[in-house]
Design an enzyme around this catalytic site. Structure first.
Site, short mmCIF file in Angstrom:
data_model
loop_
_atom_site.label_atom_id
_atom_site.label_comp_id
_atom_site.label_asym_id
_atom_site.label_seq_id
_atom_site.Cartn_x
_atom_site.Cartn_y
_atom_site.Cartn_z
N SER A 1 0.83 -1.20 0.00
CA SER A 1 0.00 0.00 0.00
C SER A 1 0.86 1.25 0.00
O SER A 1 0.36 2.34 -0.28
CB SER A 1 -0.88 0.02 1.25
OG SER A 1 -0.05 0.13 2.41
N HIS B 1 4.73 -2.17 7.50
CA HIS B 1 5.25 -0.84 7.89
C HIS B 1 5.93 -0.88 9.27
O HIS B 1 6.84 -0.09 9.53
CB HIS B 1 4.11 0.18 7.95
CG HIS B 1 3.65 0.70 6.61
ND1 HIS B 1 2.93 -0.07 5.73
CD2 HIS B 1 3.81 1.92 6.03
CE1 HIS B 1 2.65 0.66 4.65
NE2 HIS B 1 3.18 1.88 4.81
N1 DGL Z 1 1.85 -2.52 4.98
C1 DGL Z 1 0.55 -2.99 5.12
C2 DGL Z 1 0.35 -4.31 5.78
O1 DGL Z 1 1.27 -5.08 5.84
C3 DGL Z 1 -0.63 -2.13 4.86
C4 DGL Z 1 -0.85 -1.03 5.76
C5 DGL Z 1 -1.98 -0.12 5.32
O2 DGL Z 1 -1.88 0.42 4.24
O3 DGL Z 1 -2.93 0.03 6.08
O4 DGL Z 1 -0.72 -4.60 6.24
#
Ligand code: DGL
Length: 273
Positions: A19, A193
């Protein structure tokens, strides 16, 4: 024949998407495990966070990103996003006949690691509400107590590169303290993240809490799947693989945040909206 296949594999990239910038935490593990493999990373930062979006929206974005990566020649895809995996991996696997590696919160290793019998999972609300996560709990969460925490707002802090800021720390304290109070001695980073704020998480949780991230396991799985499909780059042929970065955030901020998280100054190309 084998030589031809491995030669063909050299310049054919693996596509990785998230994302936003979170999947860079996975990309770093992939680069380490596959130093010669060329990689293309697509950050859908314009549409982050996915965590609060509908499944239909995430499926649509995942298809567009996959189409883009495949149009750039990707021979395999890594969905470096727990939320997109939960929402879209079934649809992606139905559409594309190339290896597709997804990821899910590491409930299984956490259940094996906990001594207190309580595991805390930090993830997006999309992941925690998904059928895939429910199935994971059903399979591996039965013998332990699993406490979940949706970390609303945290992805946005990381997208802005605010890894050490007071506001980011406060948010993490708000999310982690209830898990510690519930007795969690193992915390699962269920969003790609979150490894970027691991130093803050460790500081808040203290030295006795085990923190589990799935990036390394995903990179190993990718290598395994490439070898299985005869797509692994021949180790003698190239010294180091290229890494391309694409983002649909405004170029200056994408450039500075991706360089910060990647640990080197990189050029970021404009991902079509
Ligand atoms: N990096 C993401 C995950 O592993 C998505 C985070 C998001 O965009 O809410 O879930």
């Amino acid at each position: 024949m084998v030589a031809t296949l491995s030669f063909a594999g050299q310049d054919i990239p693996v596509g990785v998407f998230d994302s936003g910038v979170g999947g860079l935490s996975v990309l770093a593990h992939i680069r380490h495990v596959l130093p010669q493999q060329s990689l293309i990373y697509a950050a859908d930062s314009l549409h982050a966070p996915y965590g609060s979006k509908s499944q239909a929206f995430i499926v649509d974005r995942s298809i567009q990103l996959s189409d883009f990566l495949i149009s750039r020649g990707a021979k395999a895809l890594v969905v470096a996003c727990n939320t997109a995996t939960a929402a879209a991996i079934g649809e992606l696997r139905r559409r594309y006949a190339i290896p597709i590696i997804g990821m899910e919160p590491a409930v299984k290793p956490a259940a094996a690691a906990t001594r207190s019998g309580v595991v805390g999972v930090l993830a997006t609300s999309g992941t925690l509400q998904s059928a895939q996560f429910a199935a994971l709990l059903e399979s591996y969460g039965r013998q332990v107590r699993v406490e979940t925490q949706a970390c609303i707002g945290l992805v946005e802090c990381i997208e802005r590169g605010e890894l050490q800021d007071a506001a980011t720390r406060q948010l993490l304290q708000r999310y982690i303290h209830p898990l510690l109070d519930a007795g969690a001695d193992t915390l699962v980073l269920g969003c790609t993240h979150y490894p970027f704020v691991r130093p803050l998480i460790e500081d808040i949780a203290g030295p006795d809490v085990v923190i589990i991230d799935t990036g390394a396991a995903v990179a190993r799985q990718l290598k395994y799947r490439l070898r299985e499909a005869n797509l692994l780059v021949d180790s003698l042929a190239v010294e180091s693989g290229a890494t391309e970065f694409w983002s649909n955030a405004d170029t200056a901020s994408a450039q500075s945040v991706i360089s910060l998280l990647w640990g080197a100054s990189v050029d970021v190309m404009r991902l079509p909206d």
